[in-house]
Design an enzyme around this catalytic site. Structure first.
Site, PDB file in Angstrom:
ATOM      1  N   HIS A  61      -1.265   0.628  -9.701  1.00  0.00           N
ATOM      2  CA  HIS A  61      -2.082  -0.303  -8.599  1.00  0.00           C
ATOM      3  C   HIS A  61      -2.790  -1.437  -9.559  1.00  0.00           C
ATOM      4  O   HIS A  61      -4.037  -1.736  -9.369  1.00  0.00           O
ATOM      5  CB  HIS A  61      -3.175   0.384  -7.777  1.00  0.00           C
ATOM      6  CG  HIS A  61      -3.411  -0.244  -6.606  1.00  0.00           C
ATOM      7  ND1 HIS A  61      -3.809   0.090  -5.283  1.00  0.00           N
ATOM      8  CD2 HIS A  61      -3.742  -1.594  -6.455  1.00  0.00           C
ATOM      9  CE1 HIS A  61      -4.015  -0.660  -4.440  1.00  0.00           C
ATOM     10  NE2 HIS A  61      -3.939  -1.824  -4.927  1.00  0.00           N
ATOM     11  N   ARG A 115       0.885  -1.243   0.077  1.00  0.00           N
ATOM     12  CA  ARG A 115      -0.002  -0.053   0.003  1.00  0.00           C
ATOM     13  C   ARG A 115       0.942   1.222   0.120  1.00  0.00           C
ATOM     14  O   ARG A 115       2.045   1.191   0.755  1.00  0.00           O
ATOM     15  CB  ARG A 115      -0.910  -0.093   1.252  1.00  0.00           C
ATOM     16  CG  ARG A 115      -2.014  -1.038   1.117  1.00  0.00           C
ATOM     17  CD  ARG A 115      -3.216  -0.410   0.112  1.00  0.00           C
ATOM     18  NE  ARG A 115      -4.292  -1.277  -0.154  1.00  0.00           N
ATOM     19  CZ  ARG A 115      -4.441  -2.471  -0.612  1.00  0.00           C
ATOM     20  NH1 ARG A 115      -3.433  -2.731  -1.702  1.00  0.00           N
ATOM     21  NH2 ARG A 115      -5.661  -3.231  -0.518  1.00  0.00           N
ATOM     22  N   GLU A 142      -3.606   7.957  -4.374  1.00  0.00           N
ATOM     23  CA  GLU A 142      -3.964   7.151  -5.747  1.00  0.00           C
ATOM     24  C   GLU A 142      -5.168   7.757  -6.407  1.00  0.00           C
ATOM     25  O   GLU A 142      -5.915   7.789  -5.618  1.00  0.00           O
ATOM     26  CB  GLU A 142      -3.953   5.648  -5.559  1.00  0.00           C
ATOM     27  CG  GLU A 142      -2.588   5.125  -5.309  1.00  0.00           C
ATOM     28  CD  GLU A 142      -2.773   3.655  -5.003  1.00  0.00           C
ATOM     29  OE1 GLU A 142      -3.976   3.141  -5.213  1.00  0.00           O
ATOM     30  OE2 GLU A 142      -1.868   2.901  -4.696  1.00  0.00           O
TER      31      GLU A 142
HETATM   32  C1  GLV Z   1      -5.492  -4.833  -3.951  1.00  0.00           C
HETATM   33  O1  GLV Z   1      -4.776  -4.171  -3.799  1.00  0.00           O
HETATM   34  C2  GLV Z   1      -6.101  -5.797  -3.052  1.00  0.00           C
HETATM   35  O2  GLV Z   1      -6.004  -5.727  -1.928  1.00  0.00           O
HETATM   36  O3  GLV Z   1      -6.576  -6.877  -3.543  1.00  0.00           O
END
Ligand code: GLV
Length: 307
Positions: A268, A220, A249
């Site tokens: 992401h 993250r 983001e």
């Molecule tokens: C993506 O970032 C997830 O947490 O699946």
């Protein structure tokens, strides 16, 4: 049992096909059906939809089809069981991490930039090879910071490339953690976002890394203090950073990270694959079947976990 699903084709198909013991309602980004529900499956839902789903009368479980649970933490009424879906993502995220590492090791980012400039950027004469930055992963010291489903998958993928894989877990003593960070050629962040992991990579952590080390984040964005990261990049201490996640983001258009030569950014998408929705719907089906047969499905998580 009545289950609320995202209004997406693969989930509609699930309802058309029928799942023993279940009836379905569908929510969109704008609308959540009224009335009670036993369970809800969460995916790509904005905060107000998540809040409405969590507040359904009678709700006893919530399945988030993500690996991370930060978007639902603090939102669930007591007694609602939370499940995540790491197994849906571990392979793709691990493959993405390896892809970023290989791209950086072969300097694909730099060669792509050179391609756009129509420049033949070969390290010639051969006496320039030592400065080329071209490596493989053989003998590289790779530290996986966080070792859950994705970490184990990544560990297995990295070993055939000759990498020496080390792990930092929540129980790793601070001294050992710092020792591992100091020997790393690569640090791969696989941690969730919690109050304990916020800016876990900061100026102090970055100073521990050896010159030329690379940082990769597929966890993250909040794990990294981005100002400290920029300082470490601009000061020439870090070899580079490969980031699938940022804070915030999307990364604002004028953010300095966009333009750094030794930064590889992906938006992401580490866990994305073309068949993700289909796999998410199949996982949901198996999940409901488990419940219908009186078994606890895999993926139960403690919503108050901090690391
Ligand atoms: C993506 O970032 C997830 O947490 O699946």
């Amino acid at each position: 049992m009545h289950v609320l699903l995202p209004d997406l084709p693969d989930f509609r198909a699930l309802a058309d096909e029928g799942v023993p013991g279940a009836t379905f309602g569908f929510y969109t980004r704008e609308h959540v059906p009224d009335g009670p529900a036993d369970g809800a499956v969460l995916w790509f839902a904005p905060p107000q939809v998540r809040a409405q789903l969590a507040a359904r009368p009678g709700l006893s479980w919530l399945l988030t089809l993500t690996a991370g649970i930060d978007h639902v933490q603090g939102q669930l009424p007591p007694g609602v069981a939370l499940f995540n879906a790491s197994r849906l993502h571990d392979r793709a995220v691990a493959v993405h991490a390896v892809s970023l590492m290989l791209s950086a090791s072969r300097r694909l980012h730099a060669y792509r930039d050179a391609q756009h400039a129509r420049t033949w950027a070969a390290p010639t004469p051969v006496t320039r090879l030592p400065d080329s930055g071209l490596t493989t992963l053989d003998g590289r010291q790779v530290v996986l910071w966080g070792y859950g489903h994705i970490g184990r998958e990544l560990d297995g993928l990295l070993r055939p490339f000759g990498a020496d894989v080390h792990t930092i877990r929540s129980a790793t003593p601070r001294e050992e953690r710092d020792r591992l960070l100091a020997l790393a050629d690569w640090v791969i962040l696989l941690l969730p976002s919690t109050p304990d992991t916020q800016h876990i990579v900061n100026a102090d952590t970055l100073a521990l890394l050896k010159p030329g080390a690379w940082l990769c984040n597929v966890g993250r964005g909040t794990l990294i203090d981005q100002d400290a990261l920029l300082a470490a990049l601009d000061g020439g201490h870090l070899g580079g950073a490969a980031l699938d996640v940022t804070d915030p983001e999307p990364l604002p258009g004028d953010h300095p990270l966009w333009t750094r030569e030794n930064v590889i950014l992906t938006p992401h998408i580490a866990s994305s694959t073309g068949d993700l929705l289909h796999r998410g719907a199949r996982l949901t089906r198996d999940f409901i079947l488990d419940l219908d047969q009186g078994h606890e499905p895999p993926g139960r998580v403690d919503p108050s976990r901090t690391y």
